[in-house]
Scaffold this motif. Structure first.
Motif, PDB file in Angstrom:
ATOM      1  N   ASP A  51       0.815  -1.212   0.000  1.00  0.00           N
ATOM      2  CA  ASP A  51       0.000   0.000   0.000  1.00  0.00           C
ATOM      3  C   ASP A  51       0.852   1.267   0.000  1.00  0.00           C
ATOM      4  O   ASP A  51       0.448   2.281  -0.539  1.00  0.00           O
ATOM      5  N   ASP A  52       2.008   1.209   0.623  1.00  0.00           N
ATOM      6  CA  ASP A  52       2.910   2.361   0.671  1.00  0.00           C
ATOM      7  C   ASP A  52       3.891   2.296  -0.494  1.00  0.00           C
ATOM      8  O   ASP A  52       3.792   1.450  -1.364  1.00  0.00           O
ATOM      9  N   GLU A  53       4.862   3.179  -0.465  1.00  0.00           N
ATOM     10  CA  GLU A  53       5.890   3.196  -1.511  1.00  0.00           C
ATOM     11  C   GLU A  53       6.745   1.940  -1.486  1.00  0.00           C
ATOM     12  O   GLU A  53       7.167   1.454  -2.524  1.00  0.00           O
ATOM     13  N   ASP A  54       7.012   1.435  -0.286  1.00  0.00           N
ATOM     14  CA  ASP A  54       7.891   0.278  -0.132  1.00  0.00           C
ATOM     15  C   ASP A  54       7.083  -1.002   0.034  1.00  0.00           C
ATOM     16  O   ASP A  54       6.107  -1.039   0.779  1.00  0.00           O
TER      17      ASP A  54
END
Length: 71
Positions: A51-54
């Motif tokens: 869900d996040d960048e990573d």
């Protein structure tokens, strides 16, 4: 999760826990998680979190009270 992800995660966990009998198995009808076993015993679930960048993976293991009583 792809087969390649499952293999990488299994190898990582086997090395991290020094436990060659640990297996990561694909879940039927689920592509965001996999099951973790030691031998034939189910011990938890790995979730894919992108869900996040990573990209990250979360390992969830329930420990029941009666499991603690067994030693």
């Amino acid at each position: 999760m792809t087969r390649e992800e499952i293999i990488k995660l299994e190898q990582y966990l086997q090395k991290k826990f020094q436990l060659p009998s640990l297996e990561v198995r694909q879940r039927p009808k689920k592509d965001d998680s996999a099951e973790v076993y030691i031998g034939d015993e189910f011990i938890g679930i790995l979730f894919r979190d992108d869900d996040d960048e990573d990209l990250a993976y979360q390992f969830q293991m329930a420990i029941l009270d009666f499991d603690l009583a067994g030693g």
